[in-house]
Design a protein around this motif. Structure first.
Motif, PDB file in Angstrom:
ATOM      1  N   LYS A  10       0.695  -1.023   0.008  1.00  0.00           N
ATOM      2  CA  LYS A  10      -0.050   0.102  -0.055  1.00  0.00           C
ATOM      3  C   LYS A  10       0.933   1.228  -0.117  1.00  0.00           C
ATOM      4  N   LEU A  11       1.865   1.160   0.856  1.00  0.00           N
ATOM      5  CA  LEU A  11       2.496   2.444   1.186  1.00  0.00           C
ATOM      6  C   LEU A  11       3.356   2.665  -0.254  1.00  0.00           C
ATOM      7  N   GLN A  12       3.614   1.614  -0.945  1.00  0.00           N
ATOM      8  CA  GLN A  12       4.587   1.585  -2.005  1.00  0.00           C
ATOM      9  C   GLN A  12       3.851   2.397  -3.385  1.00  0.00           C
ATOM     10  N   LYS A  13       2.410   1.840  -3.181  1.00  0.00           N
ATOM     11  CA  LYS A  13       1.779   2.247  -4.241  1.00  0.00           C
ATOM     12  C   LYS A  13       1.389   3.738  -4.118  1.00  0.00           C
ATOM     13  N   GLU A  14       1.238   4.424  -2.769  1.00  0.00           N
ATOM     14  CA  GLU A  14       1.159   5.572  -2.527  1.00  0.00           C
ATOM     15  C   GLU A  14       2.322   6.413  -2.981  1.00  0.00           C
ATOM     16  N   ARG A  15       3.420   6.100  -2.662  1.00  0.00           N
ATOM     17  CA  ARG A  15       4.699   6.642  -2.984  1.00  0.00           C
ATOM     18  C   ARG A  15       4.944   6.849  -4.512  1.00  0.00           C
ATOM     19  N   THR A  16       4.600   5.862  -5.345  1.00  0.00           N
ATOM     20  CA  THR A  16       4.619   5.869  -6.680  1.00  0.00           C
ATOM     21  C   THR A  16       3.612   6.819  -7.383  1.00  0.00           C
ATOM     22  N   ARG A  17       2.284   6.883  -6.716  1.00  0.00           N
ATOM     23  CA  ARG A  17       1.310   7.851  -6.987  1.00  0.00           C
ATOM     24  C   ARG A  17       1.840   9.502  -6.835  1.00  0.00           C
ATOM     25  N   GLU A  18       2.267   9.389  -5.642  1.00  0.00           N
ATOM     26  CA  GLU A  18       3.161  10.984  -5.376  1.00  0.00           C
ATOM     27  C   GLU A  18       4.164  11.197  -6.256  1.00  0.00           C
ATOM     28  N   ALA A  19       4.872  10.178  -6.700  1.00  0.00           N
ATOM     29  CA  ALA A  19       5.886  10.512  -7.533  1.00  0.00           C
ATOM     30  C   ALA A  19       5.463  11.010  -8.840  1.00  0.00           C
ATOM     31  N   LEU A  20       4.302  10.217  -9.459  1.00  0.00           N
ATOM     32  CA  LEU A  20       3.740  10.690 -10.852  1.00  0.00           C
ATOM     33  C   LEU A  20       3.191  12.062 -10.429  1.00  0.00           C
ATOM     34  N   MET A  21       2.554  12.532  -9.502  1.00  0.00           N
ATOM     35  CA  MET A  21       2.177  13.881  -9.230  1.00  0.00           C
ATOM     36  C   MET A  21       3.192  14.832  -9.044  1.00  0.00           C
ATOM     37  N   ASN A  22       4.284  14.575  -8.378  1.00  0.00           N
ATOM     38  CA  ASN A  22       5.423  15.491  -8.358  1.00  0.00           C
ATOM     39  C   ASN A  22       6.008  15.674  -9.796  1.00  0.00           C
ATOM     40  N   THR A  23       6.199  14.604 -10.139  1.00  0.00           N
ATOM     41  CA  THR A  23       6.738  14.700 -11.698  1.00  0.00           C
ATOM     42  C   THR A  23       6.094  15.664 -12.485  1.00  0.00           C
ATOM     43  N   ALA A  24       4.790  15.482 -12.486  1.00  0.00           N
ATOM     44  CA  ALA A  24       3.977  16.287 -13.534  1.00  0.00           C
ATOM     45  C   ALA A  24       3.942  17.780 -13.054  1.00  0.00           C
ATOM     46  N   LEU A  25       3.774  17.898 -11.757  1.00  0.00           N
ATOM     47  CA  LEU A  25       3.853  19.390 -11.182  1.00  0.00           C
ATOM     48  C   LEU A  25       5.359  19.930 -11.564  1.00  0.00           C
ATOM     49  N   GLU A  26       6.286  19.105 -11.429  1.00  0.00           N
ATOM     50  CA  GLU A  26       7.578  19.827 -11.794  1.00  0.00           C
ATOM     51  C   GLU A  26       7.668  20.021 -13.481  1.00  0.00           C
ATOM     52  N   LEU A  27       7.403  19.118 -14.234  1.00  0.00           N
ATOM     53  CA  LEU A  27       7.527  19.397 -15.612  1.00  0.00           C
ATOM     54  C   LEU A  27       6.437  20.324 -16.142  1.00  0.00           C
ATOM     55  N   SER A  28       5.505  20.560 -15.491  1.00  0.00           N
ATOM     56  CA  SER A  28       4.430  21.427 -16.038  1.00  0.00           C
ATOM     57  C   SER A  28       4.908  22.957 -15.483  1.00  0.00           C
ATOM     58  N   LEU A  29       6.149  23.078 -15.019  1.00  0.00           N
ATOM     59  CA  LEU A  29       6.566  24.524 -14.519  1.00  0.00           C
ATOM     60  C   LEU A  29       7.284  25.039 -15.823  1.00  0.00           C
ATOM     61  N   GLN A  30       7.826  23.822 -16.563  1.00  0.00           N
ATOM     62  CA  GLN A  30       8.801  24.402 -17.926  1.00  0.00           C
ATOM     63  C   GLN A  30       7.719  24.287 -19.104  1.00  0.00           C
ATOM     64  N   LYS A  31       6.777  23.384 -19.225  1.00  0.00           N
ATOM     65  CA  LYS A  31       5.985  23.648 -20.394  1.00  0.00           C
ATOM     66  C   LYS A  31       4.321  23.581 -20.416  1.00  0.00           C
ATOM     67  N   GLY A  32       4.152  23.757 -19.388  1.00  0.00           N
ATOM     68  CA  GLY A  32       2.438  23.802 -19.125  1.00  0.00           C
ATOM     69  C   GLY A  32       1.949  22.240 -18.990  1.00  0.00           C
ATOM     70  N   PHE A  33       1.048  22.071 -18.273  1.00  0.00           N
ATOM     71  CA  PHE A  33       0.331  20.721 -17.820  1.00  0.00           C
ATOM     72  C   PHE A  33      -0.167  20.168 -19.308  1.00  0.00           C
ATOM     73  N   ALA A  34      -0.869  20.987 -20.029  1.00  0.00           N
ATOM     74  CA  ALA A  34      -1.557  20.326 -21.166  1.00  0.00           C
ATOM     75  C   ALA A  34      -0.539  19.923 -22.076  1.00  0.00           C
ATOM     76  N   GLN A  35       0.664  20.499 -22.188  1.00  0.00           N
ATOM     77  CA  GLN A  35       1.537  19.815 -23.194  1.00  0.00           C
ATOM     78  C   GLN A  35       2.377  18.537 -22.584  1.00  0.00           C
ATOM     79  N   LEU A  36       1.907  18.194 -21.443  1.00  0.00           N
ATOM     80  CA  LEU A  36       2.625  17.039 -20.956  1.00  0.00           C
ATOM     81  C   LEU A  36       2.154  15.916 -21.603  1.00  0.00           C
ATOM     82  N   SER A  37       2.883  14.762 -21.933  1.00  0.00           N
ATOM     83  CA  SER A  37       2.438  13.499 -22.395  1.00  0.00           C
ATOM     84  C   SER A  37       2.393  12.444 -21.152  1.00  0.00           C
ATOM     85  N   LEU A  38       1.417  11.556 -21.366  1.00  0.00           N
ATOM     86  CA  LEU A  38       1.464  10.273 -20.263  1.00  0.00           C
ATOM     87  C   LEU A  38       2.673   9.732 -20.176  1.00  0.00           C
ATOM     88  N   ARG A  39       3.525   9.687 -21.373  1.00  0.00           N
ATOM     89  CA  ARG A  39       4.721   8.987 -21.407  1.00  0.00           C
ATOM     90  C   ARG A  39       5.662   9.551 -20.785  1.00  0.00           C
TER      91      ARG A  39
END
Lengths: 210, 210
Positions: A10-39
């Motif tokens: 459970k804990l590991q899944k939560e960690r991964t989920r947060e990693a995805l969110m943090n990564t998306a947040l960080e990447l969206s700083l540079q190029k805008g969320f709508a420009q990010l791809s799932l990949r």
DNA sequence: GATACTAGTGAACGCGCGTTCACTCAACTC
DNA sequence: GAGTTGAGTGAACGCGCGTTCACTAGTATC
């Protein structure tokens, strides 16, 4: 992977989920969320694309989760500030400094809200607008308890609250877009925000007599 | 195509170029300029993708052309308004109505600026920010000629100009996002804008004595 | 009226995208 | 310790993308 897992599934899944969110947040700083791809997000978080679906149905769903988290952060900060009587006392000077401090501390969160309000996918935009409206209403509740304001109409108080939020929003934007290596600008922004707030409050104080 | 051309080659080329710009502007209303693809814009304008390159080197270049055109429209409107003495006389009431009228008339242009300021590709964003700064400076020049303001410092006038532009920007946003079928909201926005402007000017009038 | 020019065509390319699916293997349940 | 669960894998798919290039045909030049 065949690597052992650190703290339970459970804990590991939560960690991964947060990693995805943090990564998306960080990447969206540079190029805008709508420009990010799932990949892109998946890879930057150290996952294979198909694993993304174990946590979110789509990028839109991830975006909504981010909106929720960002406004949670914001709301907590505002509630903490409201508990401090000194803040209420000197609401103008305090709010300018608090704002700049808060934005600096949670830069990515604020940047996300500021940028994606007009830009993100339709669901993300709508969610942000809704949260901002809530925010204005909350501020109105605080304002209405201040001396000399109790007698105002709800509509007037809402208007002033909206004006305040709009200015906070605009100043948050300035801090967000402030270059990392120019801390001297920070003082100017604080000063500017302070003067603008005072300007609003002055008009505000003369409102009834106009 | 083997169809004959209507008015000479130069004219026809200009027409096609404008068709591309108008199409992009229109499509960007729905999904944001950065989300548009070269192929979408070309097809919607009635062209094959490769023909796009006869007019622009890339979507970025088209975006910059749009920024230039939109601010041209804006600037013309402001200059026309400045020539009308009545407008200067009742600057508050006038500006609220002018703003709403202007935004309604050139909705797509305003929407583009409002939305792409924080969102578009980096070159587009920077171009918009630059134009907005110019705009603030121009407004400051107008303001400084008003009675009682001549004596202010340049910095103070710039600040008030920025506050005005920020509010115009925010109200333009409201009009842009206004549903087509709710003209009743328009009166509310005008009224709101008017009151907010008055609020600023009141604070503004009391600025020196604070 | 021959010649040069050029806006627009249409096929082709390699690429990254979202999504699917059968699979693995460590963590959990009993 | 046998059996179940589920987070993460990796290959495959069809698609729309930006870009290229040889081309066509109407316009402009002389």
């Amino acid at each position: 992977m065949s690597e052992p897992v650190v703290g339970g599934r459970k804990l590991q899944k939560e960690r991964t989920r947060e990693a995805l969110m943090n990564t998306a947040l960080e990447l969206s700083l540079q190029k805008g969320f709508a420009q990010l791809s799932l990949r892109q997000v998946s890879q930057a978080a150290g996952l294979v694309p198909s694993a993304f679906y174990r946590h979110f149905e789509s990028m839109d769903e991830l975006g909504l989760a981010l909106v929720e988290r960002c406004f949670g952060t914001l709301r907590t900060m505002i509630r903490d500030a409201q508990r401090d009587p000194e803040v209420i006392e000197h609401i103008i000077d305090a709010s300018a400094e608090i704002l700049v401090e808060a934005v600096k501390a949670s830069k990515a969160d604020f940047a996300f809200v500021v940028r994606e309000r007009l830009t993100g996918s339709e669901p993300v935009r709508e969610a942000i607008r809704h949260e901002l409206d809530l925010f204005v209403s909350e501020l109105a509740v605080v304002l209405v308890r201040l001396p000399n304001i109790e007698s105002w109409t709800t509509e007037d108080v809402q208007m002033v609250a909206r004006l305040f939020v709009r200015n906070m929003h605009a100043n948050a934007e300035l801090v967000v877009e402030m270059p990392e290596d120019r801390p001297d600008l920070e003082a100017k922004i604080v000063e500017l925000a302070r003067r603008e707030m005072r300007l609003i409050v002055l008009g505000f104080a003369n409102w009834r007599s106009s």
